[in-house]
Structure formats: C-alpha cells, structure tokens
Design an enzyme around this catalytic site. Structure first.
Site, short mmCIF file in Angstrom:
data_model
loop_
_atom_site.label_atom_id
_atom_site.label_comp_id
_atom_site.label_asym_id
_atom_site.label_seq_id
_atom_site.Cartn_x
_atom_site.Cartn_y
_atom_site.Cartn_z
N GLY A 11 13.70 -39.01 1.92
CA GLY A 11 13.54 -40.38 1.46
C GLY A 11 12.22 -40.96 1.93
O GLY A 11 11.42 -40.32 2.61
N LEU A 31 11.35 -40.86 6.01
CA LEU A 31 10.87 -39.60 6.57
C LEU A 31 9.56 -39.19 5.91
O LEU A 31 8.63 -38.72 6.59
CB LEU A 31 11.92 -38.50 6.40
CG LEU A 31 11.53 -37.11 6.94
CD1 LEU A 31 11.10 -37.19 8.40
CD2 LEU A 31 12.69 -36.13 6.78
N THR A 58 11.59 -44.05 -6.49
CA THR A 58 12.44 -42.86 -6.42
C THR A 58 13.92 -43.17 -6.57
O THR A 58 14.72 -42.27 -6.82
CB THR A 58 12.23 -42.14 -5.08
OG1 THR A 58 12.60 -43.02 -4.01
CG2 THR A 58 10.79 -41.71 -4.92
N GLU A 78 0.82 -1.20 0.00
CA GLU A 78 0.00 0.00 0.00
C GLU A 78 0.86 1.26 0.00
O GLU A 78 0.53 2.25 -0.66
CB GLU A 78 -0.93 0.01 1.23
CG GLU A 78 -1.91 -1.14 1.26
CD GLU A 78 -1.42 -2.33 2.06
OE1 GLU A 78 -2.23 -2.94 2.77
OE2 GLU A 78 -0.21 -2.64 1.96
N ASP A 116 23.10 -39.06 -0.48
CA ASP A 116 23.26 -38.19 -1.66
C ASP A 116 24.16 -36.98 -1.44
O ASP A 116 24.59 -36.36 -2.41
CB ASP A 116 21.88 -37.68 -2.12
CG ASP A 116 20.94 -38.81 -2.50
OD1 ASP A 116 21.43 -39.91 -2.81
OD2 ASP A 116 19.71 -38.60 -2.48
#
Length: 364
Positions: A297, A300, A165, A56, A204
């Site tokens: 993964g 979790l 995955t 605003e 990873d």
C-alpha cells in the site's frame, strides 16, 4: 576488441537461451551458452535451476568432441570456483575450446575475472563485453545482490490515470483489466520474493502467489509487520507457502502462532520502532534473493521510497479517473519546491489489454 556480425548473432542466441531460466535459476544467475565450430552451432545450453549443471556443461555435452577448437559464447563469465557444481572454466579447458566470448564479467567476488584468467592461462583466447548491457539487464537482480548486498526492488502497482490505487474505503478490485493482472503474475514469477505490508494483508487478504503462469517455484512471501499482527489464518499461508515475517517487536510468544504455521521470523527494529527496511533488504540479500517484487500500500511504498530502496516501478494505469479522495501510490511528505521531486527514467512503455504498462527507474 571488435566483434563480428557472427559473434553478435551467436551471443544473441545465448541470451535467448539464458532467458529460458527467467523464473527458475535463483539464487543463481540466468546464463546461456552456444558453442560454434567452423561457423556451425554444435552445442546449446542454459542454466535451468540451482544445483543443476550450468549452461556451459549442457552445451559441452551436446557438442561432444566437436567442442575441440570451437568458440564458446556465454552470457556470463564462466565460474572458477566450486559451488554445488564444479568450475565451468575447468570444463571448457578440458573440452579443448579455443576461444571463449563472455557477455560480461561475473560480479560475484568469488569469480570477478578469475574465470577468464584461468581460461587464458590454459591458452584459450578470451574476450568479454559483447552485448553486455543486455546481459546485465537479464541478471539485474543478481548484479544488485553481488554489488550492493541487496536485491533489486521493483514496486508494482495498479492505478487509475489520476494515480489512485483504491477508493478511500479501500475498494480496489479491479482497477485494471484481466490482461494487466495476468501480466502482473508473469512479473511475480520471475521474482525471488514478493514483499507486502500488514495493511495490505489485513485489507485484501491476498494469496501473493503466482497463478495462471507456468512456473517451477513460488516466490518467498515477505510481510512487513512491525507489531506481529499477521493472522495465521491469512490466505498467504495456503498450500504450505514459504513466508517470512519481519517485525520490530521482539516477542517470541506473539510470533509463536506464525511460527507454528511454518513462517520464518526476523526482528529488525529501527530507532522509531518500525521495521528497518534497509536491514530487511540486506537480510533478503543474504538469503539469496535477487529480484524483490513489491505489492504494498501507499504507506509501505512511501517508506521504501523515502529510504532510497526502490529501484524500479512497474505501474499499470487504467483508463479511468476515481477522484482526489481516493488512495494514492505513495505516502510521501509534502515538497517545498519542485527541485526536491524524485526523478525517474522511463524504461519501457506499452499497452497490456486496455491498460498502460509503464516501467520506470529511479534516478540518483
């Protein structure tokens, strides 16, 4: 209240302006404002980042004296309290606008209708509810934090068409194509924090940063690490990144290497000696996290799902099959009957490169 076609057009522009702050306003909401006098836009503004003037104020500065007697279209009810900046409701009163249209009321208990009441008390005509669904969607994480005390949790995963995955040996790079991976970084950029588990970091060694996408800030990195096994040499610490480690083990000596690396540490054990995930999300809410982007993964992911904490799935499905011995999306207990299945509602569906991007939301 009935709104005109012009009202809809001006609010739609305000929403487009608000979206310019998609990756920069947290912990504040994304807000846009358009000021119109005698059918002409005389001021435009959006909230850029926390601590800066609100939408605003930017629009009023651009409008100048032309704001007197004008209509202000704002995507969220003007604030009525002093935060880092003065109340926007007072600025609109001082500028002499005659009408304010808000897409939605502010879910923040500090505002929650008080901004519109202040404007009405000053003799300004007020209305709300114009394109409210679009405004809520834009600030879905802020609404979640204000109403539930926790961020909106979006789990992202890349999988084959048979829902895998990674291979059984952990190999996962790359299931999806470069376009999908780049699109994933855009979703990371809009999030306030990225959530992962110690297993993903160990397997990873991800950076968990936003790359190849223009952004003003990098999200906080949150690691669920029950036994404080995170290595201080992990790549997610690179370039002075902000890292929060959540453990169940209360051992400051074991946490010391992570603290020396610049990480923050919270100990949130549950009755099973794991991290209390619900308590973690409440902690992130207290820290001003609106949107939480999960990249973890199957273990979790499954724990978050079982705890009822997942709001949305962001899935990239590659046109390939890798077999039933590969790793799946969620580690969940076997169902005895189909009535126990978790149902979702498809929110959006489309192609990104050669991969399918599916956004689905968990149903109550």
């Amino acid at each position: 209240m009935r709104f005109t076609a012009a009202d809809h057009a001006h609010m739609a522009e305000a929403l487009r302006l608000a979206e310019l702050g998609l990756c920069s306003t947290s912990p504040n909401p994304r807000v846009g404002c358009v000021i119109v006098r005698e059918g002409q836009v005389v001021g435009r503004g959006w909230h850029v980042r926390a601590g800066d003037p609100h939408a605003e104020v930017h629009a009023l500065r651009q409008a100048g004296e032309q704001a007197r007697g004008a209509t202000a279209y704002v995507t969220l009810e003007p604030c009525s309290h002093h935060g880092r900046t003065p109340p926007c409701a007072d600025a609109l009163v001082a500028a002499g606008v005659s009408r304010v249209v808000a897409a939605m009321q502010d879910p923040n208990p500090l505002v929650a209708g008080a901004g519109l009441r202040r404007l009405e008390a000053a003799g300004i005509a007020c209305a709300s509810g114009l394109l409210e669904a679009e405004a809520r969607e834009l600030n879905i994480g802020f609404v979640s934090r204000m109403t539930r005390g926790r961020p909106w949790l979006r789990l992202k995963a890349a999988a084959s068409l048979d829902g895998k995955t990674a291979l059984n040996n952990g190999a996962s790079q790359w299931i999806t194509g470069p376009e999908a991976r780049q699109d994933g970084h855009r979703w990371r950029a809009r999030a306030c924090a990225i959530l992962t588990g110690i297993g993903t970091v160990r397997d990873d060694d991800p950076q968990l940063s936003v790359r190849g996408v223009e952004t003003e800030r990098q999200p906080l990195k949150v690691v669920v690490d029950s036994r404080l096994e995170l290595s201080p040499a992990a790549r997610l610490f690179e370039a002075g990144a902000r890292v929060l480690v959540a453990s169940a083990l209360d051992d400051r000596q074991k946490a010391r290497p992570l603290l020396d690396r610049g990480a923050e540490w919270v100990c949130l054990p549950d009755a099973r000696g794991k991290v209390d995930l619900a308590a973690l999300l409440q902690e992130l809410g207290r820290r001003g996290i609106n949107e939480l982007h999960g990249e973890a993964g199957c273990k979790l992911n499954g724990s978050l799902m079982q705890a009822g904490l997942v709001d949305e799935l962001l899935l990239y499905l590659a046109p390939c099959l890798v077999g039933d011995q590969a790793r799946g999306l969620f580690h969940l207990p076997e169902l005895a009957c189909l009535e126990e299945r978790r149902t979702l509602k498809i929110h959006s569906l489309g192609l990104v490169g050669q991969d399918l991007r599916l956004v689905a939301r968990l149903q109550p």
